[in-house]
Structures are given as structure tokens and as C-alpha cells.
Write an enzyme that holds these catalytic residues in place. Sequence first.
Site, PDB file in Angstrom:
ATOM      1  N   GLY A  69       0.651   4.590  -2.119  1.00 17.99           N
ATOM      2  CA  GLY A  69      -0.152   4.006  -1.130  1.00 17.99           C
ATOM      3  C   GLY A  69      -0.079   2.338  -1.747  1.00 17.99           C
ATOM      4  N   GLY A 123      -3.215  -4.262   1.301  1.00 20.37           N
ATOM      5  CA  GLY A 123      -3.962  -5.888   1.002  1.00 20.37           C
ATOM      6  C   GLY A 123      -4.541  -5.634  -0.161  1.00 20.37           C
ATOM      7  CB  THR A 153       0.395  -1.153  -5.582  1.00 13.75           C
ATOM      8  OG1 THR A 153       0.574  -2.207  -4.989  1.00 13.75           O
ATOM      9  CG2 THR A 153       1.355  -0.112  -5.216  1.00 13.75           C
ATOM     10  CE  LYS A 169      -8.339  -0.011  -5.166  1.00 12.71           C
ATOM     11  NZ  LYS A 169      -9.566   0.321  -4.413  1.00 12.71           N
ATOM     12  CG  ASP A 186     -14.054   0.186   4.489  1.00 17.20           C
ATOM     13  OD1 ASP A 186     -14.002   0.054   5.965  1.00 17.20           O
ATOM     14  OD2 ASP A 186     -12.938   0.005   3.834  1.00 17.20           O
TER      15      ASP A 186
END
Length: 744
Positions: A417, A420, A423, A438, A537
Site C-alpha cells: 500500500g 499520502g 508506504t 508502515k 477516520d
Amino acid sequence: MLLNILLVVAIAAALGAASAQSDWPKCETSCGNLTITYPFGSGEGCYYSSDFLVTCNRSSGEPIPFFRTGNIVISNMSPSKSEIEVMMFVGRDCYNSSGLVRRTGTSLRLGSARISTKNRFVAIGCDTSAYFRGRRGNDPNVLDGTGCISRCDSNSLLTNGSCSGVGCCEVAVPEGLRTSNMTVRSFDNHANITDFNPCSYAFFVEQGKFNFSTTNFLDFQSVNKMPMLLDWAIGNQTCDQAKDMDGFLCKGTSKCDQVYAGPGYRCSCLEGYEGNPYIENDCKNINECERGTHDCEHICVDTPGNYTCSCRDGYSGDGRKNGDATGCSADQSTFIKIALGVSTSAIFLFICATWLYLILKKRKLVMLREKFFRQNGGIMLEQRISGDGISHDQAKVFSIEELKKATNNYDESRIIGKGGYGTVYKGVLSDNRIVAIKKSKLADQTESQIEQFVNEVVILSQINHRNVVKLIGCCMETEIPLLVYEFISNGTLSDHIHNKGNSSALTWDIRLRIATETAEALSYLHSAASVPIIHRDVKPMNILLDDNFIAKVADFGASKLIPVDQIELATLVQGTLGYLDPEYLQTNQLTDKSDVYSFGVVLVELLTGKMALSFDRPEEERNLAMYFLFSLKQGRLFQILDEHLQLNEVPSEIIQVSRLAERCLRVRGDDRPTMKEVANELQGVLASMIKEHPWVVTGLNEDEGEHLLKELTTDYESIHGGNVNSSTFDSMSQHTMLPIASGR
Ligand SMILES: *[C@@H]1O[C@H](CO)[C@@H](O)[C@H](O)[C@H]1NC(C)=O
Ligand SMILES: *[C@@H]1O[C@H](CO)[C@@H](O)[C@H](O)[C@H]1NC(C)=O
Ligand SMILES: *[C@@H]1O[C@H](CO)[C@@H](O)[C@H](O)[C@H]1NC(C)=O
Ligand SMILES: *[C@@H]1O[C@H](CO)[C@@H](O)[C@H](O)[C@H]1NC(C)=O
Ligand SMILES: *[C@@H]1O[C@H](CO)[C@@H](O)[C@H](O)[C@H]1NC(C)=O
Ligand SMILES: *[C@@H]1O[C@H](CO)[C@@H](O)[C@H](O)[C@H]1NC(C)=O
Ligand SMILES: *[C@@H]1O[C@H](CO)[C@@H](O)[C@H](O)[C@H]1NC(C)=O
Ligand SMILES: *[C@@H]1O[C@H](CO)[C@@H](O)[C@H](O)[C@H]1NC(C)=O
Ligand SMILES: *[C@@H]1O[C@H](CO)[C@@H](O)[C@H](O)[C@H]1NC(C)=O
């Protein structure tokens, strides 16, 4: 007086240390320039026999040493060669125009001495005959002799340096002459040549000490003496005869030398020794090595009478330079040894240098990492971890190498993945655990942000809820902190809803279960976790599904920790359009009800299968939440439901959930239910549905259905107890995929 005698004794002792005279301190060691050595001597008892007497005449100033009692001066002495040099008179026969002016011959009686064969008998003159006779053996009546004749004219072709019968003649001296009666005569009394050659001359001279010159015809009138060598022997017996007798001289380090044919014997030092062979043990070892008279190529070691040569390590041979000596040559193995030595030391040096370089480099790297670690709050984290008494098992701090290895050095193929925020890589830890790593893009973090980050890492790593993606650990050594999550395999909820191929698999009961699980997770975050966490979120893209469609809430990148004494938190509005709480958007006041709103949108998305926000739709339908509320008001719920949910009749559960969604989407946060209420309600719907229609649990057999029910009940209880017991959630060990929320 006594003092004087003592002094003389002392001096004599010092001077005569190397000679026989040392035994008799009264013996003189020198006379004028001559050093007197035994068997010669000048005082009573100082010489071997009267033949070796040196008479030192001191009556006329400079002391003059005479041979025996005669008038022949000794000019040099060498016992080692059994030789003395004497100044011998020149015989002559001189005329003037009136006749004979002067005539002298010479006569010698040498005792033990002989005329050395190193002499020549020489006559000079243009009208000259010269000869000598003498006794060689012991018989005084047997005389041997020889001579030569030289004739020339005033106009003769005379040659300087040539003594071959013209102006000069010479003959060799026979061996063993012990007496000599030399005569020189003129044939014609030098008639008509007295002006340029008035005399005839004859003499014995040491070979090489006289060169004929035409000037000698005149200037030899004033030359009286010429150097002559005498040699001598001891007694009249041979070595064999003498060696057992008293007074035999060749003792100790000297040997008897019978090279001499005549009567008597001579002594000489043993080879490798030097000194006076006629004095016992006066011959001393010669240190050839010190003196440099050896022929060793490398190493010289002195031995008594000789020396030995050897070669340095790695060379072989006899070590000698001269003759057929083999000298020293390097062993072949030496070359190899040297080559090996040189190369090994070179390699060693190289390795050392490289090692040093690497160490320095590594140190630099370590320092850099430490800096990042500090900067990223690694120390704070460590303190927090240890201070909280939390085992490292729960929040592991990974080293940069571990993660590098896990991701195959961040290989492109490992990327699962990108967005913004950074990665996400799929990684395999050394214990074969599959993880998602991550790599954020967040750069320059301020102190408070770091603290927040640390807080989040600490809190999240403690959250042990089956429906929350587990944070396994992090790495602070890089400039940007790396987060390590459990790996969730089946993608995001968003993928499943909006991908036409997948969505049919999402049956109603699965959707209901996903909604319930998500609500539980959020409820847990809001109320049950030690510090309330607002996700901020919530959206299908941040809800991951594992192979069994178990929901995992993920991506806490935007999450906020709400301090216990605060119910609201003013922040910059952050979130995803379409899911954003309109109240929060207006007031900037973040509360847990914002998550409730977002969850409402997720419910609607589950019901309708439509995107939360789509500009492809007509304007009134763009915002799904608005469209849903509007449709619900109009009683047209059935029309906007996902086609897969459009059964013959709308199940009451769908209506129940729709009503719940409507309440979640209320504009005023206070009007919305809490997440706990939402979760409870959904659990109720799910439980009643499974009880009433067990067959509805499609894709699952009865056992699984019961198992699911049991699990849900357990979750429910544990959450109500406000205490999360990790042992309850056995499915936590399952690894699933991490969210990719690019839409933030
Ligand atoms: C002794 O030696 C000195 C210096 O070498 C020299 O001047 C002198 O004439 C020598 N004396 C004799 C007797 O040869
Ligand atoms: C020593 O020499 C002097 C003069 O040269 C001479 O008169 C004297 O007789 C010599 N003495 C001996 C012992 O030869
Ligand atoms: C030759 O020598 C003798 C003796 O020395 C001398 O008396 C005589 O005068 C000399 N004759 C000439 C011509 O010089
Ligand atoms: C021999 O040498 C002397 C000087 O040493 C010289 O005066 C003379 O002329 C030479 N004689 C001949 C024949 O060269
Ligand atoms: C030397 O020889 C000459 C003649 O040849 C002789 O008259 C003389 O006596 C000899 N002298 C000695 C000492 O033998
Ligand atoms: C010397 O010279 C005279 C006269 O010139 C001559 O008669 C005589 O033979 C010469 N003597 C010799 C030995 O040549
Ligand atoms: C005689 O001559 C030779 C060579 O010409 C030389 O080496 C030597 O020293 C000379 N000897 C003397 C006493 O002058
Ligand atoms: C050797 O010399 C001694 C004296 O030094 C003498 O008595 C003896 O006769 C000599 N022997 C011979 C063979 O000449
Ligand atoms: C010294 O030693 C070498 C070899 O060891 C030998 O050839 C030589 O003759 C010896 N010399 C003496 C004086 O012994």
C-alpha cells in the site's frame, strides 16, 4: 732510588708483556727505533744464544742496534718470519786518472743466520767484475759462491731500471750462506771512464729495494749501506731432533717448522694465531671476524685458530665467498616464507584498515541512529514501556536491521500500500510472523508531536481487541519512525463493498457482523481503553477483513487521545470527506460522537453499497448520508438498498439498522447515541437474527454459527466489564492485513 727501580720494573713489565723479556724485566725491549724480540736480546740472558745478541750502542746520542758484536746495523726484526733486516756495506773499487783510489770488499760471519734468498747480489759499473764465496753447510772448508760482470762504454745504450749486464748486473743468492767474502774488481781500472764511472760497486740487497739508474755510477760513491735480509734458525738440529731436548722453543701455540733445509729449526705460530712463536703461548688467536680477514658472506663466528661461517635464517650454503665455496643462497622455502610473510602482513593490514573503517562507519551510523531514536522519542517510549510495567512483548522496539531483513531491504515487491501518509510493506519477521510495516512520511516532528506519537504507540500497543489491528511494535532508529502491525490478509471493507465481484459474498449477516464488530471496536476505544481514543477516520477503507470476514479497525494515524478530564478536544479538522461529522466541521470540537457519525456513514454504505461521496451521482445524491436520510424520510429505503440485500421483503433487521444509522447521522452530536449504545443495539440485532434464522448465517455451518455467537457473547461481557482480557481473544493470533487509507 727504590722508587726508580720499581718504576722501571713496572714500565718494562708493561712494555714487555708479549715477549720473553717479560720473564726478565731487565731485558731491553727496544734499541732506538728497533723493537728487540726474542730469541734476540741485548742483555745477558735476554737472547737465546750469542748468535742472537743485539748490541745497542748508546754512546753516540741515538742508540744504534748492531747485529751480534759486529758493525752491521739491524734495521728491522720479525721473529714471526725468522728474519732480520740489516744495513749491509757496499763493496767498491774506485779510480782516478792517476790510478786506484779506494778498494773495499765485505766479509760476513752470520752465526746461526743465513743470507736470505730474498736478496739479490748486485754489481754496478762499466768495468766491473764482482763475486762472493761463503760457507753453506757446517764444513768451514767447503765454499760456494757466484758473481757477475758488467761492462759498458760512455756511449752505451744504458737503460734505467734494467740490471742485466750493461752498467749493472745481478745474480740470485744461493740458499744457506752462513758466511760471505765478497770481492769487486775492475778489469781496466776504469781507464778513460773515470769521469762518468769512477767506481765499481757490489752489494747484497733485498729484492725490490734497489732499481738501477744511470746516475748510480756517480752517486753511489756516497752510498755506504744497502738493506739486506738475513734469516735464521735455532741451533743445528732438526725439529725432530730438537723437540725433546731442553731449550726447545716451539711450544704451546707455536709449531716447529722444518721448511728450512739447513741446520736448525724454526718456530711459527699455529695457523690462525699470531705473535712471537719463539715464546711459549705468545701466539694468540686471531679474531678474523673482528679484523675482517674472513670470507664469510653472512655470519662469522671466531673459533680458536679459525672461524666458522654460517648463513642467515632462510639461507643455506657454507657461507664462504672465496674459492669453490657455495656461499649463501636463499632457500626456496625462504622465498615462499618471505612472500607469505609479506602477503599475510599485507592482507592483515588491509583487513585491519577495512575493519577500522567499518567500525568507524558503523559508529557513525549508530550515532546517527541514536540521534533519530532520541528525536523520535525512542527514549521516551522506552521509559514509558518500562515505567508502565508493560512487557516488551506488547510494544516491541525493533532494530533497523530486523525490519530491513523482514522487508528484504524494502523491496518494491513487498509494497502492499502506498499513499499520502507513506508506504506499507509486507514483512516477515525472524520468527516467521507476517507483519505490515508502515513507513510514514511524517518528517520534522515537534516535541509535543513526538510525545503524542509515543503515546499512541504505547496505547495502541496495549490495545488487545480482536477487532482492532494490533500494533506489534515500532522502530525509532530511522529518521522516520516505522510502525509494525499485524498483517491482515483480506483487504479493506471498502474493497469488498464496492468491488462488484466481491460484494455478492457480503451477505447481510456478514455485513451486520462487520458493523457490529466495528462498533464494538470503536466502543472499546471510546470507553474501555485506559485513555479514550477517538479514531477520527472511521470509514470502510480503514476497516480490514481477514479470511473469515472478521473486521479489524485500522489506521490510527489521525487518532487522538482524549485526556480523561476532557470530553472535547479542539483540533484542526481532519478526516475524510463524506464521513466527516458536520458539527465537528463547524466547531472544530472533536468528541467521540464524531466517530459515531462516521460509523453511521459506514452503516449506510453497508446498507446501500454506495460510495460515501461520489461526484458521478446527481447533485442531491452526491453525499450518501444526506441522500440516505432523505430517502428514509420519504419511505424509499428499499430503493436505495444494495441490490444484494433486496430480498423479497425487507427484513426487520435491515430496518432496525437503518433507523440506527439515521440516529448516528443526526446533526447534533448530543442527539447521536454513544458508540457503546450502537454496539449494544447491533449485538442485539445480530443475536436475535441468529436465534430466529440460524440458516441465514450463510457460508457458515451450525457449529461455526454457534461458535460465532459464543464469541460475540464473550466479547460483550468482557467489554462490559471494562476489562480486556487478551486470553478471551484467541483469534488475535491470526495475522491480517493493514489498512491503506489513501483518501485522507
Ligand atoms: C728512527 O725513526 C725516526 C722517525 O721515524 C727517524 O727520524 C730516525 O732517523 C730513526 N733512527 C734510526 C736510527 O733509524
Ligand atoms: C759505540 O760507538 C762509538 C762511536 O760511534 C764507538 O767509539 C764505540 O767503540 C762503540 N762501542 C761499542 C761497544 O761498539
Ligand atoms: C788521485 O788520487 C790520489 C790519492 O787520493 C791523489 O793523490 C791524486 O792527486 C789523484 N790524482 C788526480 C789527478 O786527481
Ligand atoms: C735515468 O734517470 C735519471 C734520473 O732518475 C736521469 O737523469 C737519466 O738521464 C736517466 N737515464 C736514462 C738512460 O734514461
Ligand atoms: C776473501 O777472499 C780473498 C781473495 O779471494 C782472500 O784473499 C781473503 O783472505 C778472503 N777473506 C776471508 C775472510 O776469507
Ligand atoms: C784509453 O785511451 C788511450 C788513448 O786514447 C788508449 O790508448 C787506450 O787504449 C784507452 N784504454 C782503454 C782501456 O780503452
Ligand atoms: C723500482 O722500480 C719499481 C718499478 O719500476 C718500483 O715499483 C719500485 O718501488 C722501485 N724501487 C725503488 C727502491 O725505488
Ligand atoms: C751443533 O752445535 C753445537 C753448539 O752449538 C756443537 O757443539 C755441535 O757440535 C754442533 N753439531 C753439529 C752437527 O754441527
Ligand atoms: C678453518 O676452517 C675451514 C673450514 O672449516 C678450513 O677449510 C680451514 O682450513 C681452516 N683453517 C685453519 C687455519 O684451521
